[in-house]
Design a protein around this motif. Sequence first.
Motif: not given
Length: 465
Positions: A343, A347-348
Amino acid sequence: MAKLKLRGKDLIAIGFPQNKAISIAMESMQKHYKRETKERVLVLLKEVLKDPEQFLNDGIFGKIAEALLSDTKTEKQKLKTNRAPYTIFGENDIKDEAKNQLYTALKLPIAKAGALMPDGHSGYGLPIGGVLATENAVIPYGVGVDIGCRMCLSVYDIPPSYLLGSKDKYVNILQKHTKFGMKEVHSNPADHEVLEREEFKTIPFVKKLKDKAYAQLGSSGGGNHFVEFGIVDVPANDAVFNIPPGKYIGVLSHSGSRGLGANIAKQYTYLAMKQTPLPKEAKHLAWLDLNTHDGQEYWLAMNLAGDYASACHHDIHKRIAKALGAKPLTVVENHHNFAWKEIVDGKELIVHRKGATPAQENVLGIIPGSMTAPGFIVKGKGSELSLSSASHGAGRLFSRSKAKQSFTRNELNKMLTDNGVTLLGAGIDEAPMAYKDINKVMAQQTELVDVVGTFTPKIVRMDRA
């Protein structure tokens, strides 16, 4: 039996659309069914054509099915004009070639953030010491050729004085229980659960590499890979490292995934360069979309190679522990040349660390120096600027060819003598003078890691010169 003779018009005749599905099907069939009859192959391809979704996860037919379901064409990718956000640590001591490689990577349409560690130097694609976060895509050369290359340290409650008083014993252990390079393997390779992984059964390309992986288990590569005895110095109590202050004998190893990883890297870099062709200066940064068959396959193969590299280290350390007749107090292990799903800014993303140590908060790692310079046992601080990364070593000051031209064996021997180091194997290209000052490199990343101990090499085994 004659070799399969399959033509594009044969596939068109059974209903294949006139797009890339034809070339993909022909290549796959020639590779996996080259001794089959054309009639039998066409029957199989009709089944795929009838219901391609059913075959999406198949090791042989999945890529054909994907092409049948997709209308996208392979187009040359363009670089962005602006770079993704980045930070360079120790910038004044990193050559422009390495920095320019990072700048190019930051212009990829998939790039979201990057960093360059203070040991940075040029490589293929991403520079050594380069960190790059991408969105839903993995770059095989952003991972590197030696997938999952790593460090592993075993700490023993044995007085360091034994290394001098019983030096022959420790030299013999390394000579007998470690294997290096392309030619040396153990006469009795160990079985390991990693060899039973599904990837060796379900990915046709990887399946072919299983025998090589079995033979090379527990061995180390050439170049800068090593196994060494040295002195571990723990100056103070640390809740994460959890070793009482004092000095101990340690075993430190550095190696990767051997022929398994090298072949995976070569194969999927080839596929990436076909699928995402880039301008000349960026061609080694070709990526695989993780939503594609090849992207998913590479991700599985990469993780297998990383686990295999770990298994090699565990086998090395197990053999040495048995020869010592002792159990380690602790083992510290970390890898580089890998990609992780992490992350970043909520956001990944896919974080590539090519020659960079994971340094999340309170995560332990080892950053080696050279054969005569100390290495450092560290715990990460989780710096966002470095994408939770640190250097993976001192970094090269001279290329291998330049080192061979610049230094002599006599100079190397003098440095070894001055530092009380016994060297088994290695060439001039691995001379300590070819590397940056590890103390300076560590000073350039104090915001990335805390030092909890040191490892000073005393008996070093490397591949023969």
